[in-house]
Design a protein around this motif. Structure first.
Motif, PDB file in Angstrom:
ATOM      1  N   ARG A 249      -7.776  -3.110  14.559  1.00 16.87           N
ATOM      2  CA  ARG A 249      -6.536  -2.334  14.715  1.00 16.87           C
ATOM      3  C   ARG A 249      -5.875  -2.086  13.361  1.00 16.87           C
ATOM      4  O   ARG A 249      -5.268  -1.024  13.144  1.00 16.87           O
ATOM      5  N   GLN A 250      -5.998  -3.022  12.446  1.00 19.65           N
ATOM      6  CA  GLN A 250      -5.440  -2.827  11.108  1.00 19.65           C
ATOM      7  C   GLN A 250      -6.148  -1.696  10.377  1.00 19.65           C
ATOM      8  O   GLN A 250      -5.516  -0.915   9.653  1.00 19.65           O
ATOM      9  N   VAL A 251      -7.459  -1.582  10.560  1.00 20.75           N
ATOM     10  CA  VAL A 251      -8.203  -0.474   9.948  1.00 20.75           C
ATOM     11  C   VAL A 251      -7.720   0.855  10.510  1.00 20.75           C
ATOM     12  O   VAL A 251      -7.500   1.821   9.761  1.00 20.75           O
ATOM     13  N   MET A 252      -7.551   0.921  11.810  1.00 16.14           N
ATOM     14  CA  MET A 252      -7.067   2.152  12.437  1.00 16.14           C
ATOM     15  C   MET A 252      -5.683   2.518  11.916  1.00 16.14           C
ATOM     16  O   MET A 252      -5.393   3.690  11.646  1.00 16.14           O
ATOM     17  N   ASP A 253      -4.828   1.532  11.749  1.00 16.36           N
ATOM     18  CA  ASP A 253      -3.478   1.792  11.236  1.00 16.36           C
ATOM     19  C   ASP A 253      -3.529   2.323   9.813  1.00 16.36           C
ATOM     20  O   ASP A 253      -2.766   3.237   9.453  1.00 16.36           O
ATOM     21  N   SER A 254      -4.431   1.782   8.992  1.00 17.70           N
ATOM     22  CA  SER A 254      -4.516   2.240   7.607  1.00 17.70           C
ATOM     23  C   SER A 254      -5.034   3.668   7.526  1.00 17.70           C
ATOM     24  O   SER A 254      -4.559   4.469   6.709  1.00 17.70           O
ATOM     25  N   VAL A 255      -5.982   4.027   8.387  1.00 17.05           N
ATOM     26  CA  VAL A 255      -6.479   5.406   8.413  1.00 17.05           C
ATOM     27  C   VAL A 255      -5.382   6.349   8.886  1.00 17.05           C
ATOM     28  O   VAL A 255      -5.190   7.445   8.337  1.00 17.05           O
TER      29      VAL A 255
END
Length: 540
Positions: A58-64
């Motif tokens: 979820r953190q990766v998705m937020d950064s994208v």
């Protein structure tokens, strides 16, 4: 006088383990004390790490979403730059993989797959299945019986099915695909907590089938789905070592082929092979889930990452070519197999439809074989021979082409991200098609079947995921349809849904649960990571 019903078996439960699913005769052989003890061991050792990795996704998705692009990881550059390491030698039964049959593990399909003539059968406990409790347990029964050569089946119509031979050397090598890390198993609790569907599938499979597979001269092999980071592969590797130690089989006996079917994983192919190393058997281009992941990962980034109609996106699109060529180069650099994607076409009684389908499959497999893939997938026994002929023409007597290093390939992060170079438009025709396929698929999925023939294609959950995620992306980016000029809105999607329902066989009531689920994930304010997660909660 009524026929007495078989008595449900009693389970020998380890401390802290609870099984809440219904029990039928024979289930105790799969849900053995050894298997449940292994489930408990894996859960207690690895569950917290699984949850940490799901949070990291979820953190990766937020950064994208905030504007940062996916890229190759600088902290693992030393792995990519070190030319000295390779994966383990090819395992028995996994040397020649030129055609692989995929399909669910119900009893009839198991027999058909084993008789298909393929070199490998991907026995699917994931996307071509559903996580219905009966499927989870009975699929393992069917795999064990297929390996032992004792499997048979009689259909309600009176047709009998049996193996063409009991010689495992003449039958496809079984490679089981467990559920992904994101799915729970709600029917097995350890210390009051739900278990991981991935680890349950692993434990049940190993305890029922590892020793019979080894006795047959092969081994316990797996396809690992939907990983998004090399540290997820590390959890798998630790699970394999824990399981092998518990069962008293040598480390490295388990072999796993990893599906590169998420956008983040495309930037970590070498790292994923490295984490599994002695357990690695190769990578597979899981292209339909890959498209879903591309849409999901960049769903809020507007026109720069907007894909056209699902059917307009082909394997010749620049970003898809980059993905497959990098996969072949990566695998062969490390001595691993590169396995091509799914041909979803199935034979039809319509001669013209059949002709087009076989031509498309042949062209697709020819491209893959010439690119250096060592084998590829088909979804129906009727397509095995076509795939086999194509790879035979390229491989000849060689079992694979791992020695074809593809040093001519150089793929950058920008190449993998070149979605905006994909030709095609977003149209109402495509929007209707997404609604149609998603609802038809989900209507069957909810009954317990995960492989569904729709419009002469064998669909699994990936197609429904692509369809609903495209609609969500178009809706939340105010996309204008090229053929009608209309803007995609919730009202438009709901109106077209009703129109599509009116054209489907049966009545709208037949599709009510599927329609509700589809709209729940297609037009919601928040994006559901996987539609199978809320769908699973509706199952008994």
């Amino acid at each position: 006088m009524s026929t007495p019903q078989p008595t449900a078996p009693a389970l020998d439960l380890p401390e802290g383990v609870e099984v809440t699913g219904a029990l039928k005769p024979g289930y105790e052989q799969i849900l053995s004390r050894e298997a449940l003890e292994l489930v408990a061991t894996l859960h207690r050792e690895l569950e917290d790490r699984r949850q940490e990795r799901l949070a990291a996704r979820r953190q990766v998705m937020d950064s994208v979403a905030s504007g940062q692009d996916l890229d190759f990881l600088p902290e693992t550059a030393h792995i990519r730059e070190d030319d000295s390491w390779r994966v383990g030698e090819h395992a028995p039964g996994l040397v020649d993989r030129r055609v692989e049959m995929t399909g669910p593990t119900d009893r009839k399909m198991t027999i058909n797959a084993m008789n298909s003539g393929a070199r490998v059968w991907l026995a699917d406990q994931e996307d071509a299945n559903t996580p219905k409790w009966e499927n989870v347990v009975e699929g393992e029964i069917n795999l064990r019986d297929a390996i032992l050569g004792t499997i048979s089946f009689s259909s309600p119509e009176g047709k009998d099915y049996a193996l063409s031979t009991t010689d495992q050397a003449q039958l496809p090598t079984i490679v089981m695909r467990p559920r992904g890390w994101h799915l729970d198993e709600k029917h097995i609790l350890v210390d009051g907590r739900r278990t991981s569907g991935s680890l349950v599938d692993l434990a049940l499979f190993l305890c029922a089938s590892a020793r019979p597979q080894l006795d047959a001269g092969k081994g316990p092999y797996l396809y690992l789905p939907k990983m998004e980071h090399h540290l997820e592969a590390r959890i798998w590797n630790d699970a394999f070592n824990l399981a092998q130690d518990a069962l008293g089989i040598p480390r490295g006996t388990i072999r796993a082929t990893c599906l590169i079917e998420t956008y983040p994983a495309a930037f970590q192919m070498e790292e994923i092979l490295y984490e599994l190393k002695e357990h690695s058997a190769g990578l597979n281009a899981g292209r339909w889930d890959y498209l879903f992941s591309v849409i999901k990962t960049y769903r809020t980034r507007g026109a720069e990452m907007l894909l056209p109609d699902r059917n307009a996106v082909t394997m010749t699109a620049p970003f898809m070519r980059a993905y497959t060529e990098l996969l072949v180069r990566t695998c062969h650099k490390r001595g691993a197999h590169a396995i091509g994607g799914m041909a979803a076409f199935i034979p039809s009684k319509d001669e013209e439809v059949n002709k087009v389908a076989f031509e498309k499959v042949r062209a697709d497999k020819t491209r893959e074989a010439q690119d250096g893939f060592d084998g590829s997938w088909v979804a129906h026994p009727g397509m095995v021979q076509t795939c086999l002929e194509v790879f035979d023409s390229v491989l000849g007597e060689r079992p694979n082409q791992v020695d074809k290093l593809r040093e001519d390939v150089s793929v950058s992060a920008a190449d993998l991200l070149s979605v905006d170079q994909t030709p095609g438009d977003v149209t109402e025709v495509g929007l209707r098609s997404n609604i149609d396929v998603a609802i038809q698929y989900l209507a069957v999925w909810l009954t317990g079947r995960g492989a569904v023939a729709v419009h002469n294609l064998m669909e699994d959950a990936a197609t429904a995921e692509i369809s609903r995620s495209q609609i969500w992306q178009w809706l939340h980016n105010d996309v204008t349809l090229a053929d009608t000029g209309a803007t995609v809105t919730r009202e438009l999607v709901e109106r077209l849904t009703q129109e599509v329902l009116a054209e489907l066989p049966g009545t709208p009531e037949d599709y009510r649960a599927a329609t509700d689920l589809f709209l729940q994930v297609a037009v919601a304010d928040d994006f559901a990571d996987f539609l199978t997660v809320p769908a699973y909660e509706t199952m008994d």
